[in-house]
Design an enzyme around this catalytic site. Structure first.
Site, PDB file in Angstrom:
ATOM      1  CD  GLU A  27      18.202 -20.807 -30.063  1.00  0.00           C
ATOM      2  OE1 GLU A  27      17.697 -21.085 -28.971  1.00  0.00           O
ATOM      3  OE2 GLU A  27      17.536 -20.733 -31.111  1.00  0.00           O
ATOM      4  CE  LYS A 162       9.883 -15.306 -24.219  1.00  0.00           C
ATOM      5  NZ  LYS A 162      10.958 -15.885 -25.007  1.00  0.00           N
TER       6      LYS A 162
HETATM    7  N1  PSU Z   1      11.611 -19.665 -26.712  1.00  0.00           N
HETATM    8  C1  PSU Z   1      12.170 -18.481 -26.427  1.00  0.00           C
HETATM    9  N2  PSU Z   1      12.968 -17.894 -27.350  1.00  0.00           N
HETATM   10  C2  PSU Z   1      13.240 -18.491 -28.546  1.00  0.00           C
HETATM   11  C3  PSU Z   1      12.658 -19.762 -28.828  1.00  0.00           C
HETATM   12  C4  PSU Z   1      11.855 -20.299 -27.890  1.00  0.00           C
HETATM   13  O1  PSU Z   1      11.940 -17.950 -25.351  1.00  0.00           O
HETATM   14  O2  PSU Z   1      13.973 -17.919 -29.378  1.00  0.00           O
HETATM   15  C5  PSU Z   1      12.988 -20.444 -30.119  1.00  0.00           C
HETATM   16  C6  PSU Z   1      14.133 -21.441 -29.884  1.00  0.00           C
HETATM   17  O3  PSU Z   1      14.900 -21.524 -31.057  1.00  0.00           O
HETATM   18  C7  PSU Z   1      13.393 -22.741 -29.663  1.00  0.00           C
HETATM   19  C8  PSU Z   1      12.256 -22.597 -30.646  1.00  0.00           C
HETATM   20  O4  PSU Z   1      14.176 -23.879 -29.910  1.00  0.00           O
HETATM   21  O5  PSU Z   1      11.876 -21.235 -30.547  1.00  0.00           O
HETATM   22  C9  PSU Z   1      11.115 -23.517 -30.349  1.00  0.00           C
HETATM   23  O6  PSU Z   1      10.207 -23.476 -31.402  1.00  0.00           O
HETATM   24  P1  PSU Z   1       9.061 -24.576 -31.514  1.00  0.00           P
HETATM   25  O7  PSU Z   1       8.155 -24.307 -30.352  1.00  0.00           O
HETATM   26  O8  PSU Z   1       8.418 -24.315 -32.830  1.00  0.00           O
HETATM   27  O9  PSU Z   1       9.743 -25.906 -31.433  1.00  0.00           O
END
Ligand code: PSU
Ligand code: MN
Length: 305
Positions: A27, A162
């Site tokens: 990604e 996390k």
């Molecule tokens: N969690 C992490 N590192 C990240 C992300 C999430 O530990 O880089 C990023 C990923 O791209 C994940 C996105 O798909 O954040 C999720 O964002 P949201 O909660 O806005 O869907």
């Protein structure tokens, strides 16, 4: 649908597909929004090399100039890394407008899964997936990554979730959505920076071959949707749990006071944790991403047997 109108495969990816070689999707939100420059670019390129060293072919995914690109060139990765948070963070709902406006878009886990499926890639490596935020019962802030896992046929290798999120709630939602959560070589679901969230693994598998067989069984049976493969960070790179807990609570506190919401909250928290730990968390982050790329490549190779 005319796929070429929307999807471009990089050179290496195109030839890998022609020759039936194993592929691993990677990604790009982790590059633009997940890590600072230049560590983000360096890591992204090293991660690609780890995939290659295992005999698979990497496909880093992003939106560029009105197309979904599977297999960015090193120059394109560098450009996206330099853009950082000024690149658009692209999840499922953001794809149409980002293509129409031809803006550079960094794909989240959900966005990357969609692109991977379009490109015919079954395995995807990242750091951590999104999930239910703390307080989601009230705010409804649940990442679109979870609903994507329910519908798109891609295995996502990650280091768990996390603790900026509500890990228990996230696992409950994945269960409701019918998404298998495979814990690799561990009895506890990992918590990204640390090897254990304290939550018991419902499904533990111990080899890439076994994981590949589970994936094949799911998809052969028409049980559509993705799979979470949770791979704990190697012990030598594990962060100190107390330090991380402190950093997370400071980050959450700051985010609350600054009124950050919506798609900005996750990148904000990631940045705040890196800052509060004086970059120490970044070393853990980099190590676990590499570890996930290694496992994803092994699974992708096993799927070809
Ligand atoms: N969690 C992490 N590192 C990240 C992300 C999430 O530990 O880089 C990023 C990923 O791209 C994940 C996105 O798909 O954040 C999720 O964002 P949201 O909660 O806005 O869907
Ligand atoms: Mn959200």
């Amino acid at each position: 649908m005319n796929l070429e109108k929307y999807l471009i495969l990089g050179e290496e990816v195109r030839s890998a597909k022609q020759n039936g070689r194993p592929l691993v999707a990677l990604e790009s939100t982790i590059i633009s929004h997940g890590m600072p420059y230049p560590e983000n670019v360096k890591t992204a390129l090293e991660v690609e090399d780890i995939v290659r060293a295992q005999g698979a072919v990497p496909a880093t995914i992003a939106l560029l100039d009105g197309k979904i690109v599977a297999g960015l060139s090193p120059a394109e990765i560098d450009e996206l890394g330099k853009k950082g948070q000024s690149a658009v963070k692209v999840s499922r709902r953001d794809i149409p407008a980002a293509l129409a406006k031809k803006v550079p878009g960094a794909t989240t886990v959900a966005g990357t899964m969609i692109a991977a499926q379009l490109a015919g890639i079954e395995v995807f490596a990242t750091g951590g997936i999104g999930g239910a935020h703390r307080g989601a019962q009230r705010t409804f802030d649940i990442s679109a990554d979870l609903s994507e896992l329910a519908r798109t046929n891609v295995a996502v290798v990650c280091a768990g979730v996390k603790a900026i999120l509500d890990i228990g709630l996230t696992l409950e939602i994945l269960e409701t959505l019918g998404v298998p959560v495979i814990c690799y070589g561990t009895d506890y679901f990992p918590a990204f920076y640390t090897r254990s969230s304290g939550l018991k693994a419902e499904c533990r598998l111990d080899t890439p071959a076994e994981i590949a067989r589970a994936l094949r069984a799911k998809w052969d049976l028409g049980l559509s949707g993705g799979v979470v493969v949770a791979n704990p960070v190697p012990a030598e790179f594990e962060a100190d749990p107390a330090t991380i807990e402190m950093a997370i609570s400071l980050a959450l506190d700051e985010a609350g006071k600054s009124g950050i919401t919506g798609k900005r909250i996750t990148p904000y928290l990631l940045e705040a944790i890196t800052r509060v730990t004086c970059g120490k968390s970044l070393a853990t982050n980099i190590a676990l991403v590499k570890n996930n790329a290694f496992l994803a490549a092994e699974i992708a190779c096993s799927l070809k047997l």
